[in-house]
Design a protein around this motif. Structure first.
Motif, short mmCIF file in Angstrom:
data_model
loop_
_atom_site.label_atom_id
_atom_site.label_comp_id
_atom_site.label_asym_id
_atom_site.label_seq_id
_atom_site.Cartn_x
_atom_site.Cartn_y
_atom_site.Cartn_z
N MET A 147 0.80 -1.05 -0.02
CA MET A 147 0.02 0.04 -0.03
C MET A 147 0.87 1.19 0.01
O MET A 147 1.62 1.40 0.95
CB MET A 147 -0.93 0.10 1.20
CG MET A 147 -1.78 1.31 1.16
SD MET A 147 -3.06 1.30 2.47
CE MET A 147 -2.16 1.47 3.92
N LYS A 148 0.71 2.05 -1.01
CA LYS A 148 1.47 3.20 -1.03
C LYS A 148 0.57 4.50 -0.93
O LYS A 148 -0.53 4.62 -1.42
CB LYS A 148 1.93 3.23 -2.43
CG LYS A 148 3.22 2.43 -2.76
CD LYS A 148 3.82 2.62 -4.05
CE LYS A 148 4.87 1.69 -4.44
NZ LYS A 148 5.52 1.77 -5.63
N LEU A 149 0.98 5.48 -0.02
CA LEU A 149 0.03 6.48 0.21
C LEU A 149 0.77 7.81 -0.19
O LEU A 149 1.96 8.30 0.44
CB LEU A 149 -0.20 6.85 1.78
CG LEU A 149 -0.98 5.47 2.30
CD1 LEU A 149 -0.23 4.46 3.12
CD2 LEU A 149 -2.29 5.91 2.99
N SER A 150 0.46 8.58 -1.17
CA SER A 150 1.15 9.86 -1.81
C SER A 150 0.70 10.84 -0.84
O SER A 150 -0.50 11.01 -0.26
CB SER A 150 0.71 10.16 -3.34
OG SER A 150 1.27 9.06 -4.00
N ILE A 151 1.64 11.45 -0.31
CA ILE A 151 1.49 12.61 0.70
C ILE A 151 1.79 14.02 0.14
O ILE A 151 2.67 14.01 -0.53
CB ILE A 151 2.41 12.40 1.87
CG1 ILE A 151 2.23 10.98 2.58
CG2 ILE A 151 2.03 13.60 2.99
CD1 ILE A 151 0.86 10.79 2.88
N GLU A 152 0.79 14.86 0.49
CA GLU A 152 0.98 16.33 -0.09
C GLU A 152 0.66 17.16 0.90
O GLU A 152 -0.46 17.05 1.65
CB GLU A 152 -0.01 16.58 -1.45
CG GLU A 152 0.13 17.79 -2.16
CD GLU A 152 -0.26 18.15 -3.37
OE1 GLU A 152 0.43 17.90 -4.34
OE2 GLU A 152 -1.62 18.31 -3.03
N ASN A 153 1.39 18.14 1.48
CA ASN A 153 1.03 19.18 2.54
C ASN A 153 0.93 18.23 3.78
O ASN A 153 -0.13 18.66 4.71
CB ASN A 153 -0.07 20.17 2.10
CG ASN A 153 0.20 20.90 0.95
OD1 ASN A 153 1.42 21.38 0.97
ND2 ASN A 153 -0.72 21.33 0.06
N ASN A 154 1.54 17.26 3.98
CA ASN A 154 1.24 16.36 5.09
C ASN A 154 0.11 15.48 5.44
O ASN A 154 -0.29 15.32 6.23
CB ASN A 154 1.57 17.37 6.46
CG ASN A 154 2.07 16.35 7.67
OD1 ASN A 154 2.97 15.76 7.59
ND2 ASN A 154 1.38 16.59 8.66
N LYS A 155 -0.79 15.52 4.17
CA LYS A 155 -2.08 14.89 3.91
C LYS A 155 -1.98 14.02 3.04
O LYS A 155 -1.27 13.97 1.93
CB LYS A 155 -2.99 15.57 3.78
CG LYS A 155 -3.32 16.87 5.04
CD LYS A 155 -4.46 17.70 4.88
CE LYS A 155 -4.88 18.53 6.03
NZ LYS A 155 -4.84 18.02 7.44
N VAL A 156 -2.68 12.81 3.19
CA VAL A 156 -2.85 11.80 2.08
C VAL A 156 -3.63 12.28 0.88
O VAL A 156 -4.66 12.84 0.76
CB VAL A 156 -3.60 10.52 2.73
CG1 VAL A 156 -3.76 9.33 1.51
CG2 VAL A 156 -3.01 10.03 3.68
N LYS A 157 -2.86 12.11 -0.31
CA LYS A 157 -3.42 12.66 -1.66
C LYS A 157 -4.11 11.36 -2.47
O LYS A 157 -5.12 11.79 -2.91
CB LYS A 157 -2.10 13.09 -2.40
CG LYS A 157 -2.84 13.48 -3.65
CD LYS A 157 -1.43 13.95 -4.65
CE LYS A 157 -1.89 14.54 -5.94
NZ LYS A 157 -0.72 14.89 -6.84
N ASP A 158 -3.51 10.15 -2.40
CA ASP A 158 -4.33 9.11 -2.78
C ASP A 158 -3.57 7.86 -2.19
O ASP A 158 -2.53 7.98 -1.60
CB ASP A 158 -4.09 9.14 -4.53
CG ASP A 158 -2.76 9.06 -4.91
OD1 ASP A 158 -1.89 8.38 -4.39
OD2 ASP A 158 -2.37 10.02 -5.74
N MET A 159 -4.43 6.65 -2.33
CA MET A 159 -4.08 5.37 -1.99
C MET A 159 -3.80 4.32 -2.96
O MET A 159 -4.58 4.41 -3.79
CB MET A 159 -4.86 5.03 -0.64
CG MET A 159 -4.85 5.67 0.56
SD MET A 159 -5.85 4.96 1.74
CE MET A 159 -7.48 5.96 1.37
N ASP A 160 -2.70 3.42 -3.05
CA ASP A 160 -2.63 2.55 -3.94
C ASP A 160 -2.45 1.41 -3.35
O ASP A 160 -1.38 0.84 -2.74
CB ASP A 160 -1.39 2.93 -4.89
CG ASP A 160 -1.52 1.96 -6.16
OD1 ASP A 160 -1.72 0.99 -6.21
OD2 ASP A 160 -0.43 2.46 -7.02
N ILE A 161 -3.48 0.30 -3.36
CA ILE A 161 -3.39 -0.69 -2.56
C ILE A 161 -3.27 -1.93 -3.90
O ILE A 161 -3.89 -2.17 -4.74
CB ILE A 161 -4.35 -1.19 -1.81
CG1 ILE A 161 -4.65 -0.12 -0.89
CG2 ILE A 161 -4.57 -2.73 -1.22
CD1 ILE A 161 -6.04 0.81 -1.07
N MET A 162 -2.27 -2.97 -3.50
CA MET A 162 -2.06 -3.75 -4.93
C MET A 162 -1.54 -5.14 -4.05
O MET A 162 -0.79 -5.26 -3.18
CB MET A 162 -1.31 -3.33 -5.99
CG MET A 162 0.08 -3.11 -5.58
SD MET A 162 1.04 -2.21 -6.87
CE MET A 162 0.91 -3.51 -8.17
#
Length: 232
Positions: free
Chosen positions: A213-228
């Motif tokens: 699971m990858k969580l892209s972070i922008e401004n210290n918040k979750v931008k999107d989640m990638d589960i695979m």
């Protein structure tokens, strides 16, 4: 007259004996009652101490109960990694848009279903059926693994998984695992400006069959989640 005096003295001695006897019985009774009360208080203190220790033990267990990312986290909206396409459609309905593509390097046929909340990607199996191997969440309408959603803070995400509080090194910080002996890991990545840019959790050794699971972070918040799950 002399006999009368003797009788009076005898009666006085008898009365004094009775008084002394009663006092002794009262003292014994008070002592016994005090001992019983001390025993009860001692037992209550022991029980209280045991309960207090048990509470501490429970707290220790609770503090250590956070599990690393695992295959059980690979699900969103009742959709689970490994579900076939027809089953997914029956659960959440048809996609808004469907893309077909071939990955020539690996010989995989991929189907990408686009939804309001993000994307689901399917890989064609040897039996001709399409199996879900990737879930991408791009808005906060859908709750992801461990109730994480787009817009959550980095601190919220980190509280859901183990964190060994390791030091930052070479632009990343290992949250847990991270070596060849570990069956999984959590790693925090920083960009050139020293801002957190990505949180990556892996279950397995990182190759075929591993979950991530990858969580892209922008401004210290979750931008999107990638589960695979790794399919090649």
């Amino acid at each position: 007259m002399k006999n009368k005096k003797i009788l009076i003295i005898f009666c006085m001695i008898l009365a004094l004996s009775l008084i002394v006897s009663c006092n002794e019985e009262k003292v014994l009774e008070e002592t016994s009652t005090k001992n019983e009360n001390d025993s009860i208080n001692s037992n209550e203190k022991e029980e209280s101490s045991e309960n207090k220790d048990l509470t501490k033990e429970e707290k220790v267990i609770n503090n250590g109960s956070i599990e690393p990312f695992n295959s059980g986290d690979a699900k969103v909206k009742d959709v689970v990694i490994g579900d076939i396409l027809d089953k997914v459609n029956s659960k959440i309905g048809p996609a808004n848009e469907i893309e077909d593509m071939n990955e020539e390097d690996f010989g995989d046929t991929i189907k990408i279903n686009n939804y309001d909340f993000g994307k689901l990607e399917f890989s064609k199996g040897e039996d001709g059926k399409f199996y879900l191997y990737r879930i991408i969440i791009q808005n906060d309408n859908v709750i992801g693994p461990r109730e994480i959603k787009v817009g959550d803070s980095v601190e919220t995400v980190l509280s859901k998984f183990p964190n060994d509080n390791n030091d930052k090194k070479d632009g990343m910080r290992v949250l847990y695992g991270g070596d060849y002996e570990s069956n999984g890991s959590g790693i925090l990545y920083y960009d050139e400006d020293d801002n957190i840019s990505l949180i990556n959790y892996i279950h397995g050794q990182g190759g075929f069959g591993s979950y991530g699971m990858k969580l892209s972070i922008e401004n210290n918040k979750v931008k999107d989640m990638d589960i695979m799950v790794q399919i090649n």
